[in-house]
Design a protein around this motif. Structure first.
Motif, short mmCIF file in Angstrom:
data_model
loop_
_atom_site.label_atom_id
_atom_site.label_comp_id
_atom_site.label_asym_id
_atom_site.label_seq_id
_atom_site.Cartn_x
_atom_site.Cartn_y
_atom_site.Cartn_z
N GLU A 198 -27.18 109.73 -30.57
CA GLU A 198 -27.02 110.36 -29.25
C GLU A 198 -27.10 109.27 -28.19
N TYR A 199 -25.94 108.85 -27.71
CA TYR A 199 -25.86 107.72 -26.80
C TYR A 199 -25.98 108.18 -25.35
N VAL A 200 -26.97 107.61 -24.69
CA VAL A 200 -27.24 107.97 -23.30
C VAL A 200 -27.29 106.70 -22.47
N THR A 201 -27.04 106.85 -21.17
CA THR A 201 -27.12 105.71 -20.27
C THR A 201 -28.57 105.46 -19.88
N ILE A 202 -28.80 104.37 -19.14
CA ILE A 202 -30.15 104.08 -18.65
C ILE A 202 -30.61 105.12 -17.65
N PHE A 203 -29.70 105.99 -17.20
CA PHE A 203 -30.07 107.08 -16.30
C PHE A 203 -30.23 108.40 -17.05
N ASN A 204 -30.26 108.31 -18.40
CA ASN A 204 -30.54 109.45 -19.26
C ASN A 204 -29.45 110.50 -19.27
N LYS A 205 -28.21 110.09 -18.96
CA LYS A 205 -27.05 110.96 -19.13
C LYS A 205 -26.30 110.52 -20.38
N THR A 206 -25.68 111.47 -21.08
CA THR A 206 -24.86 111.06 -22.21
C THR A 206 -23.68 110.25 -21.68
N ILE A 207 -23.13 109.38 -22.51
CA ILE A 207 -22.01 108.58 -22.05
C ILE A 207 -20.79 109.46 -21.75
N VAL A 208 -20.69 110.60 -22.43
CA VAL A 208 -19.60 111.54 -22.13
C VAL A 208 -19.78 112.12 -20.73
N GLU A 209 -21.00 112.53 -20.41
CA GLU A 209 -21.28 113.05 -19.07
C GLU A 209 -21.04 112.00 -17.99
N SER A 210 -21.27 110.74 -18.33
CA SER A 210 -21.10 109.66 -17.36
C SER A 210 -19.64 109.31 -17.14
N GLY A 211 -18.76 109.76 -18.02
CA GLY A 211 -17.33 109.61 -17.75
C GLY A 211 -16.59 108.59 -18.59
N TYR A 212 -17.30 107.86 -19.46
CA TYR A 212 -16.60 106.85 -20.27
C TYR A 212 -17.25 106.74 -21.63
N ALA A 213 -16.47 107.05 -22.68
CA ALA A 213 -17.01 107.02 -24.05
C ALA A 213 -15.93 106.52 -25.01
N THR A 214 -15.24 105.46 -24.63
CA THR A 214 -14.18 104.89 -25.46
C THR A 214 -14.74 103.75 -26.29
N TRP A 215 -14.71 103.93 -27.61
CA TRP A 215 -15.38 102.99 -28.51
C TRP A 215 -14.43 101.93 -29.04
N TYR A 216 -15.03 100.82 -29.44
CA TYR A 216 -14.30 99.71 -30.04
C TYR A 216 -14.18 99.93 -31.55
N GLY A 217 -12.96 99.90 -32.06
CA GLY A 217 -12.73 99.98 -33.51
C GLY A 217 -13.45 101.12 -34.18
N ASN A 218 -14.30 100.80 -35.18
CA ASN A 218 -15.04 101.82 -35.93
C ASN A 218 -16.43 102.09 -35.36
N ASP A 219 -16.75 101.48 -34.23
CA ASP A 219 -18.06 101.74 -33.63
C ASP A 219 -18.13 103.17 -33.12
N PRO A 220 -19.36 103.72 -33.09
CA PRO A 220 -20.65 103.11 -33.47
C PRO A 220 -20.84 103.14 -34.99
N ASP A 221 -21.31 102.01 -35.53
CA ASP A 221 -21.44 101.92 -36.98
C ASP A 221 -22.71 101.19 -37.42
N GLY A 222 -23.66 101.02 -36.49
CA GLY A 222 -24.82 100.19 -36.83
C GLY A 222 -26.03 100.92 -37.33
N GLY A 223 -26.02 102.25 -37.29
CA GLY A 223 -27.18 103.00 -37.76
C GLY A 223 -28.42 102.70 -36.93
N THR A 224 -29.57 102.81 -37.55
CA THR A 224 -30.82 102.62 -36.83
C THR A 224 -31.11 101.16 -36.50
N ASN A 225 -30.33 100.25 -37.06
CA ASN A 225 -30.53 98.83 -36.78
C ASN A 225 -29.81 98.38 -35.51
#
Length: 256
Positions: A198-225
């Motif tokens: 669940e990706y949120v900005t430093i202002f505690n809004k989801t990146i979708v709510e903030s207006g930009y959620a375009t990912w690079y390649g297969n990201d997000p792919d890092g898991g808990t690390n």
């Protein structure tokens, strides 16, 4: 100090720009704008827009001028349009720092809540978006967050594709910093430290709510690390990475 700026000199099927400076006739006016059009000796119509601006001692930043032009041919008639956007910072140019209530990663220093900060001279205005600085010093995500706050801003939050593309100019100016891999990425202000995926900005809004959620390649792919956000070179597509990974970063100060 009195500044006089000739903004536009547009001709039919050609464009000329004059940089001649002169003092205004009436120093009592802080701001005036005049327009003039005439036909020159070669038969070209010339349209001029002239701005006179008197800057006081408190005006520490220059006015920003953004000029765009386009040409078009309709039924054998050539036309040209010029759009000039002039942005004048307020006389007392301050912005509020991130407040005490702003959500942050647990364990992060809180900074000085609500203290106003002058916009540093090395921040660059992108009209209608904000003030930005690209740091090429290598920092972890948390270190970058702290640096931005200390400068009176915050780790940049991308709110639109337009903003992501606009920041591409900073990549062009900094083709290399750190090693080859580090030069491909920059920290920006989002994470999934609260709940995995669940990706949120430093202002505690989801990146979708903030207006930009375009990912690079297969990201997000890092898991808990990989719980902290980055942006890719040039396009500023989003990716996740370890919060301890060191690279450059974008700081942002909102428009007043």
């Amino acid at each position: 100090m009195l500044w006089c700026l000739l903004l536009i000199c547009a001709q039919f099927w050609c464009i000329g720009v004059s940089s001649a400076l002169e003092c205004a006739n009436d120093p009592s006016k802080d701001f005036n704008l005049s327009m003039l059009s005439h036909r020159n000796s070669s038969g070209h119509w010339i349209a001029q827009v002239k701005l006179n601006h008197k800057a006081g001692s408190n005006d520490t930043r220059p006015w920003e001028v953004d000029i765009n032009h386009a040409t078009k041919k309709c039924e054998n008639i050539d036309s040209i349009s010029i759009l000039v956007t002039l942005t004048a910072p307020p006389a007392s140019e301050t912005v509020a720092s991130i407040s005490e209530e702003t959500a942050r990663i647990p364990g992060e220093p809180a900074g000085i809540p609500g203290e106003p900060a002058r916009i540093p001279a090395d921040y660059e205005l992108i009209p209608e978006l904000g003030y930005y600085k690209f740091h090429t010093s290598l920092k972890t995500w948390h270190e970058a967050l702290k640096v931005c706050e200390e400068e009176g801003g915050h780790l940049a939050v991308l709110n639109s594709e337009r903003e992501a593309k606009a920041l591409g100019i900073f990549w062009d100016r900094n083709p290399k910093f750190g090693d080859t891999e580090q030069s491909k990425w920059a920290h920006v202000g989002f994470h999934d430290s609260y709940k995995e995926g669940e990706y949120v900005t430093i202002f505690n809004k989801t990146i979708v709510e903030s207006g930009y959620a375009t990912w690079y390649g297969n990201d997000p792919d890092g898991g808990t690390n990989q719980n902290c956000g980055m942006a890719s070179r040039k396009e500023n597509l989003l990716a996740d990475e370890s919060c301890t990974y060191k690279t450059g970063f974008f700081c942002e100060i909102e428009l007043p």
